[in-house]
Write an enzyme that holds these catalytic residues in place. Structure first.
Site, PDB file in Angstrom:
ATOM      1  N   GLU A 157      66.997  -2.608  30.235  1.00 20.67           N
ATOM      2  CA  GLU A 157      65.845  -1.985  29.618  1.00 20.67           C
ATOM      3  C   GLU A 157      65.411  -0.860  30.553  1.00 20.67           C
ATOM      4  O   GLU A 157      65.202  -1.114  31.741  1.00 20.67           O
ATOM      5  CB  GLU A 157      64.727  -3.030  29.472  1.00 20.67           C
TER       6      GLU A 157
ATOM      7  N   ARG B  77      70.629 -16.265  36.850  1.00 19.69           N
ATOM      8  CA  ARG B  77      70.010 -15.102  37.450  1.00 19.69           C
ATOM      9  C   ARG B  77      70.214 -15.171  38.966  1.00 19.69           C
ATOM     10  O   ARG B  77      70.187 -16.249  39.553  1.00 19.69           O
ATOM     11  CB  ARG B  77      68.520 -15.204  37.126  1.00 19.69           C
TER      12      ARG B  77
ATOM     13  N   LYS C   2      61.876  -6.091  38.156  1.00 19.72           N
ATOM     14  CA  LYS C   2      61.435  -4.702  38.053  1.00 19.72           C
ATOM     15  C   LYS C   2      59.919  -4.597  38.042  1.00 19.72           C
ATOM     16  O   LYS C   2      59.351  -3.673  38.604  1.00 19.72           O
ATOM     17  CB  LYS C   2      61.997  -4.079  36.770  1.00 19.72           C
TER      18      LYS C   2
HETATM   19  P1  ATP Z   1      63.654  -7.687  35.440  1.00 22.59           P
HETATM   20  O1  ATP Z   1      63.009  -9.022  35.379  1.00 22.59           O
HETATM   21  O2  ATP Z   1      63.935  -7.218  36.805  1.00 22.59           O
HETATM   22  O3  ATP Z   1      62.971  -6.646  34.598  1.00 22.59           O
HETATM   23  P2  ATP Z   1      65.411  -7.964  33.283  1.00 22.59           P
HETATM   24  O4  ATP Z   1      66.280  -9.114  33.000  1.00 22.59           O
HETATM   25  O5  ATP Z   1      64.206  -7.810  32.428  1.00 22.59           O
HETATM   26  O6  ATP Z   1      65.065  -7.936  34.810  1.00 22.59           O
HETATM   27  P3  ATP Z   1      67.020  -5.972  32.076  1.00 22.59           P
HETATM   28  O7  ATP Z   1      66.974  -4.511  32.269  1.00 22.59           O
HETATM   29  O8  ATP Z   1      66.568  -6.527  30.796  1.00 22.59           O
HETATM   30  O9  ATP Z   1      66.183  -6.607  33.256  1.00 22.59           O
HETATM   31  O10 ATP Z   1      68.441  -6.540  32.486  1.00 22.59           O
HETATM   32  C1  ATP Z   1      69.687  -5.956  32.218  1.00 22.59           C
HETATM   33  C2  ATP Z   1      70.727  -6.993  32.440  1.00 22.59           C
HETATM   34  O11 ATP Z   1      70.743  -7.392  33.798  1.00 22.59           O
HETATM   35  C3  ATP Z   1      70.464  -8.236  31.617  1.00 22.59           C
HETATM   36  O12 ATP Z   1      71.668  -8.681  31.049  1.00 22.59           O
HETATM   37  C4  ATP Z   1      69.925  -9.217  32.621  1.00 22.59           C
HETATM   38  O13 ATP Z   1      70.199 -10.519  32.233  1.00 22.59           O
HETATM   39  C5  ATP Z   1      70.648  -8.804  33.903  1.00 22.59           C
HETATM   40  N1  ATP Z   1      69.849  -9.166  35.070  1.00 22.59           N
HETATM   41  C6  ATP Z   1      68.610  -8.778  35.382  1.00 22.59           C
HETATM   42  N2  ATP Z   1      68.174  -9.356  36.510  1.00 22.59           N
HETATM   43  C7  ATP Z   1      69.179 -10.141  36.947  1.00 22.59           C
HETATM   44  C8  ATP Z   1      69.361 -11.012  38.061  1.00 22.59           C
HETATM   45  N3  ATP Z   1      68.383 -11.193  38.965  1.00 22.59           N
HETATM   46  N4  ATP Z   1      70.537 -11.637  38.197  1.00 22.59           N
HETATM   47  C9  ATP Z   1      71.514 -11.453  37.300  1.00 22.59           C
HETATM   48  N5  ATP Z   1      71.411 -10.666  36.226  1.00 22.59           N
HETATM   49  C10 ATP Z   1      70.262 -10.015  36.036  1.00 22.59           C
HETATM   50 MG    MG Z   2      63.954  -7.424  30.498  1.00 19.99          MG
END
Ligand code: ATP
Ligand code: MG
Length: 554
Positions: free
Chosen positions: A33, A257, A267
């Site tokens: 995102e 994760r 983020k």
């Molecule tokens: P954040 O909580 O940092 O915003 P998010 O999951 O909302 O993380 P996205 O941009 O939606 O962030 O994630 C893009 C991809 O990266 C998704 O497939 C997500 O599952 C993966 N991802 C994000 N954070 C992690 C993590 N800590 N470990 C493994 N994969 C991750």
């Molecule tokens: Mg997200």
């Protein structure tokens, strides 16, 4: 015995799929995102998704999951693309969930026509209140049994902008008594009069995650849609929507994760650190962002190696940042140019070395490199060594310089300390030393036994540089799980600046992205704040794991 690494559980699934002929090629996607910069957790997901299609036939798309117009920005899109490329991966297609808004709208209409979705006039609070609990059934909304015609008309009006934000939603009509709470008539569309970074003001209704993610996967014919464990309960809805819409059946798989200790990988939290000025920017070298690590001097190879070593897990656990540091040391040891920089100088006068004499002593750029290259270092009568490398009254095991004691100056002579010169207050202002003639490498007296080898710079030729040393951003392993606000656990000493250190002249021509080992000091890279006014170096990592040593001392 096979030396092949065993397969992770996703590779096992894929190999099974390929063996059975379920797919000729596999398609994965990395779906960020665009609401922040990528961090180490994302790196793990990137390496997994792109790694699979490097290993198996197929390709990976980069898909921006941009269904949330208020938090998304083009700046983030650009940074994400830069980071993925820098990590060394190439996507086949650059896609945006917003590319599919028309198709998603049509999907929603087809659900309504099948009697599988309805417009609900309840507020989000009312919907939440009717959800029930895991042990109690939810309550059906009084709008649930609207006619298909009425639903089509209302949904069209929602799209036309007839209603204010939050006044209506489109919900799937599934089962308010479902054991999976997410299946209790989940919201599919909401009204939001907001400008979108790509579609502008075309839309005032936006699909929810569940109505966008699986549909985008399906449109792109993603075979293996990999996400993190918190989406396990969403899988049932993912499958339900694909089945009811009768579209390409992508499948969702979940892995744990990745959390790294002494930092935060969210983020939202990283954005707070930037906005509230705990760090200077998203690419502050203390940040666990890809851009922060890049600026600090991490290499893509070292981050990929790290992700590879932590692998893919089914259960959440905390990964030790020490492993990341180990990986970068391993790589930098192979590629870094060795240089000498004195951080806190004390002056040495080599009294028996002629005034005005200059010698260029060759020194190896990197003993790990098979192609031997050398640079010439100027040596003269007055040099700096590190203040802590001299002790007037040393303990027994002090292997550095002391009165009457001999040391080798790296790549140059063996010297002996004869006299300590002090000012009126007793501060050391210089050390008088003499040198052993012909004691350089390859010369007659080269084999003289000394206790230690010191780094040094010729004062006349030294280049003043700024050094930035970093420490962990947080004082505790898991700031997010501590009581109170995670920002209370910030390490106040995470940045130490040495305004003037003295570097050997070869560093004058340092280039961005060249990696250096400053002897006995660690690995360094030029920082982007470098200007006409002077060179600034970031320490990427120390030479050894100083934290491991400290914890053993306890
Ligand atoms: P954040 O909580 O940092 O915003 P998010 O999951 O909302 O993380 P996205 O941009 O939606 O962030 O994630 C893009 C991809 O990266 C998704 O497939 C997500 O599952 C993966 N991802 C994000 N954070 C992690 C993590 N800590 N470990 C493994 N994969 C991750
Ligand atoms: Mg997200």
């Amino acid at each position: 015995m096979s030396e092949e690494k065993s397969l992770n559980f996703i590779e096992e699934i894929i190999e099974e799929d390929l063996r059975k002929g379920n797919y000729k090629e596999i398609v994965t996607r990395f779906p960020p995102e665009p609401n922040g910069y990528l961090h180490l957790g994302h790196a793990s997901s990137i390496c997994l998704n792109f790694g699979l299609t490097k290993k198996y036939p197929g390709y990976t798309n980069l898909r921006f999951d941009d269904t949330n117009p208020t938090t998304e920005e083009t700046e983030y899109v650009d940074s994400i693309k830069e980071d993925v490329k820098w990590l060394g991966f190439e996507w086949k297609n650059e896609r945006y969930a917003s590319d599919y808004f028309d198709t998603m709208y049509d999907y929603a209409v087809s659900l309504i026509k099948k009697g599988l979705a309805y417009v609900d006039d309840s507020t989000s609070e009312e919907i939440a209140a009717m959800k029930g609990t895991p042990t109690e059934h939810g309550k059906e909304s009084s709008y649930r049994n609207r006619s298909i015609e009425e639903n089509l008309d209302l949904f069209d009006q929602m799209k036309q902008g007839a209603f204010p934000d939050g006044s209506r939603t489109l919900r799937a009509k599934i089962d308010m008594a479902h054991v999976n709470m997410l299946m209790r008539d989940p919201v599919l569309y909401r009204i939001k009069h907001a400008h979108h970074h790509r579609t502008g003001d075309k839309w005032c209704i936006y699909p929810m995650y569940d109505m966008a993610h699986g549909q985008s996967d399906s449109i792109e014919q993603v075979t293996h849609s990999i996400c993190t464990l918190e989406f396990v309960p969403h899988r049932e809805l993912y499958d339900w929507l694909i089945e009811k819409l009768e579209i390409y059946p992508s499948h969702q798989y979940e892995f744990a994760r990745r959390n790294i200790n002494y930092t935060v990988t969210s983020k939202r939290k990283l954005l707070q650190l930037v906005n509230e000025r705990y760090v200077t920017s998203w690419d502050d070298p203390r940040m666990p962002t890809i851009s922060g690590l890049r600026r600090r001097g991490y290499t893509p190879e070292s981050i990929r190696d790290f992700c590879d070593r932590i692998g893919v897990a089914k259960r959440e656990n905390m990964v030790d940042v020490g492993l990341l540091e180990f990986c970068v040391r391993e790589h930098l040891n192979k590629i870094a140019l060795r240089r000498m920089v004195v951080f806190d100088p004390v002056k040495i006068i080599i009294t028996d070395y002629p005034e005005g004499q200059l010698e260029m002593v060759p020194s190896e750029d990197n003993p790990e490199d098979e192609n031997k290259t050398y640079r010439d270092i100027p040596f003269s009568r007055e040099i700096y060594i590190e203040r802590e490398d001299f002790m007037e009254d040393p303990p027994k095991k002090f292997f550095r310089l002391a009165p009457g004691q001999m040391v080798r100056l790296k790549s140059a002579y063996v010297i002996k300390c004869d006299e300590v010169i002090k000012d009126d207050l007793g501060n050391i202002i210089a050390l008088h030393c003499t040198h052993i003639p012909n004691s350089k490498t390859g010369e007659a007296n080269a084999n003289i036994k000394v206790k230690g080898t010191l780094h040094w710079v010729s004062i006349l030729h030294a280049v003043p540089v700024e050094i930035r040393l970093y420490d962990r951003l947080f004082k505790v392993e898991d700031p997010s799980s501590e009581e109170g606000d995670f920002k209370e656990y910030i390490n106040p000493d995470s940045l130490q600046i040495i305004k003037t250190a003295y570097a050997e002249p070869a560093l004058k021509t340092s280039k961005f992205n060249d990696r250096y080992q400053f002897l006995r000091k660690g690995y360094f890279m030029l920082d982007k704040d470098t200007s006409e006014e002077g060179l600034i170096f970031n320490r990427t990592v120390t030479l050894k794991d100083t934290w491991a040593k400290e914890s053993k001392k306890d």
